[in-house]
Design an enzyme around this catalytic site. Sequence first.
Site, mmCIF file in Angstrom:
data_model
loop_
_atom_site.group_PDB
_atom_site.id
_atom_site.type_symbol
_atom_site.label_atom_id
_atom_site.label_comp_id
_atom_site.label_asym_id
_atom_site.label_seq_id
_atom_site.Cartn_x
_atom_site.Cartn_y
_atom_site.Cartn_z
ATOM 1 C CD GLU A 63 7.185 3.282 5.251
ATOM 2 O OE1 GLU A 63 6.352 2.612 5.868
ATOM 3 O OE2 GLU A 63 6.900 3.963 4.249
ATOM 4 C CG HIS A 81 2.643 6.123 6.641
ATOM 5 N ND1 HIS A 81 3.889 6.498 7.091
ATOM 6 C CD2 HIS A 81 2.785 4.879 6.128
ATOM 7 C CE1 HIS A 81 4.745 5.514 6.864
ATOM 8 N NE2 HIS A 81 4.103 4.517 6.286
ATOM 9 C CB ALA A 139 -0.919 -0.001 1.223
ATOM 10 C CG MET A 140 2.006 5.350 -1.924
ATOM 11 S SD MET A 140 3.535 5.503 -0.953
ATOM 12 C CE MET A 140 3.552 7.270 -0.681
ATOM 13 C CD GLU A 141 3.457 6.488 3.005
ATOM 14 O OE1 GLU A 141 4.589 6.937 3.206
ATOM 15 O OE2 GLU A 141 3.252 5.318 2.615
ATOM 16 C CG ASN A 142 -0.557 8.032 -2.604
ATOM 17 O OD1 ASN A 142 0.624 8.223 -2.837
ATOM 18 N ND2 ASN A 142 -1.213 6.960 -3.044
ATOM 19 C CG HIS A 179 1.817 0.597 7.829
ATOM 20 N ND1 HIS A 179 2.932 0.128 8.489
ATOM 21 C CD2 HIS A 179 2.296 1.378 6.813
ATOM 22 C CE1 HIS A 179 4.019 0.603 7.911
ATOM 23 N NE2 HIS A 179 3.654 1.363 6.881
ATOM 24 C CD GLU A 180 0.120 2.218 3.798
ATOM 25 O OE1 GLU A 180 0.572 3.344 3.498
ATOM 26 O OE2 GLU A 180 0.841 1.212 3.891
#
Length: 846
Positions: free
Chosen positions: A312, A293, A254-257, A289-290
């Site tokens: 992270e 962030h 995943a990515m925390e945009n 987690h995301e």
Amino acid sequence: MPQTQRLFDLFHPEHYDIYLDINRAAKTFTGKSTVKGTALGDTVKLNQKYLTINTVKVNNLTAAFDYSDKTEDLTISGVPAGEVVIEVAFTGKLTDTMMGIYPSYYQINGEKKQLIGTQFETTFARQAFPCLDEPAAKATFSLAIKYDEQPGETIIANQPEEKCVAGVHYFQETVRMSTYLVAFAFGDMQKKLTSTKSGVEIGVFATKAHKAEELDFALDIAKRAIEFFEEYYETPYPLAHSYQLALPDFSAGAMENWGLVTYRESCLLLDPQNSSIPTKQLVAAVVCHELAHQWFGDLVTMAWWDDLWLNESFANMMEYVAVDALEPEFKIWESFQTSDIPAALQRDATDGVQSVHVMVNDPAEIDAIFDSAIVYAKGARLLVMVRALLGDEKLRAGLKAYFAEHRYANAKGQDLWNALSAVSGFNVGEIMNSWLEQPGYPLVNANVVNGNLYLSQRQFFIGEHEDKQRLWQIPLSCNYQTVPELMRDEMINLGDYRKLKQANGNRPFILNFGNNSHFIVQYDQTLMDDILDNLDELDTVTHLQILQDMSLLAKCGELSYAQLIPLVVKLSGSTSQLVQAKLLNVIGILKSFFTPESAEEKDLQALLAKLYLPQTERLGLIARANESNDDTLVRPYVWSIIYYAEDQKCLAAMHELYLKHTAQPYNLPADMRYLILRNEIKNYNQPQLFAELFDVYVKHADPAYKDDLRLALTVSRQNEQLDEILQALKNGEIIKPQDVRSWYYSLLANPLAEERTWKWLRTEWKWLEKTLGGDMEFNGFIQVTAHVFNSEKRLQEFKEFFQPFINTKGLDREIIMDTKVIAGKVEMITTQKPAVIAAVQAALAE
């Protein structure tokens, strides 16, 4: 030469107006990037990569420029110092590398469709628009996007849409943020929405290939996670919405945009009617987690990639804190013990491993530092150590102050330590620098000498190494109250052992109680005998810890794996998933000492059947009403051991359960489904069965089921079926590029497929580099290969193939380390094999 200059030294951006016109059919886009900022000299450099720069204007005047994909920059000369407006017109291409702006492909009823999404971390925003693509270069962004829009399609971005004029979608201006957090997506999507108590809109988006109810679990977790973090951090979520988007093609998890988090489908979507507890734990953990962030990483961002751990490590710890608060019945900290901790301990014992804090400049090096076992798992464990030292209340107070001081800006590790030190009275930085700035971790030896109990520390290594006499400030976490809180020196004398023991209720002496600190312990025989004599009275975390530490000591040659076999026998009846998860790991290593299908391996299988058949009888194949989470989690561990042991009665029972679900294998119990399917392919395989399941894999949308099918299909014993899978690895219509590594790993782990799979990798390496190179996950192909290989022959072949790539940025450290990993296993197996075989035979005879 790769770029090492910080472009932020030349120009400070304040605001971007980004216009993009995207043509999916042609896989191209045109755009204009207008950036306002302050020039610090007469030259400004922006990042760009794979773009065609058409014109550049500075303050509305045409400017001279030069650009290069090699250095990934656009140089603009003759810029007046001070406030300027730079306007760049450009064109670019959609990629198929899951970086920059790219299409995700999926099917509905046989029709191929696509979603367009973005992935800009680490340095891929520059593939979408010219920008100062460094984390310290925070600015605000106004996006305007046009595309070949079809009726019913949806477009989303970091901020809500403001208006749509002449097919151009305008989005509200963002808050100050780094370029790598910019995100947008469009296509034919379904969504589910809700709101938090504070009014933040929460959304989950996915393709219509999925059932609507697959979005429900993540929506509930996301809503409650935002509420939890607002309360925990005592800092409001600063955006109007928090959208979670499942992309059919996504390289990482995943990515925390900020405001638009993107996920691999398997990390966001699940069938609430038939999903295993681990699948629910995974989705909950990744979402938390995301969303952690959104504060730690987005609101406050590392100043440069060397402090990646700030993002992270912290988010990794907070996912466990949050899930534990939201779903306490998951007992998520047990997952930390069985996943993150062993990953960190194993990786961090290899000489040459990176430290948590590591300096980087080159873009290829930046991607390579995303070492999940170090930056995520070890870093999280170090922060768990800090949390245990400070207490939760002081941790939260320090974080609140940290966010208040650095919001919408950047920070370094020392800034966090200063905030925590101010509220706790500890010099947190002094303690943590010994852990963050140097690689590895200590082995603490506990020895009774002339009646006194001594502790000493030295760095723990597995395999070839150079001891650099490193020392750590170790939180000992001892169950004896009189033992110091921190061990700073190489050796300390704790005094008379008998008196210590009497003063502490004659309990066995245990260090690192709770297994929260990043070190392992080697007890002398006196102390170990005390522990083993009282094993039944010790808690399950201590049972796991003894197995964990002894296993690592056996890997480095301090012990023999033969010494673990009596412990396996003694603990095999445990009902704790913590203990059984670790036993499964130990048994997996024990299997490496035995040649497949040899007489010696039959002895190991017979011993395991003897130990674990009572557990299969206790648990059965199917979950029982109101059973404990431990029983639900232990069942697949136990049956996978029996599956390896090849107990015919148990194999037949699994086959019988499969026959009841032949029309719809998806409806098999989710926690046991992968194992039942593996049993069918390995032991009851017919060409028609393989073909049917492979076809289901291609067409089915449920990511958990697809993963089960991969684990099953790759255990085939039929050469033509194995070759069919290998041929499909290059066919994105069958196996997506994001999944190639998982399929490769599963095939390589099949002894009957190992040779042809290893040959495939060497033959297709150039294709892999072209397709997946530059992806931060790419060096994982090297790592999983080393995880499987354990023979001298494979070691030499590994060296021969990878040595020519030793100077390739992003691969160099991995190749060096993994060569040592294989060499360490070869040495362990060579030296310990006779003793392990003898110990198995002795245990079987008892």
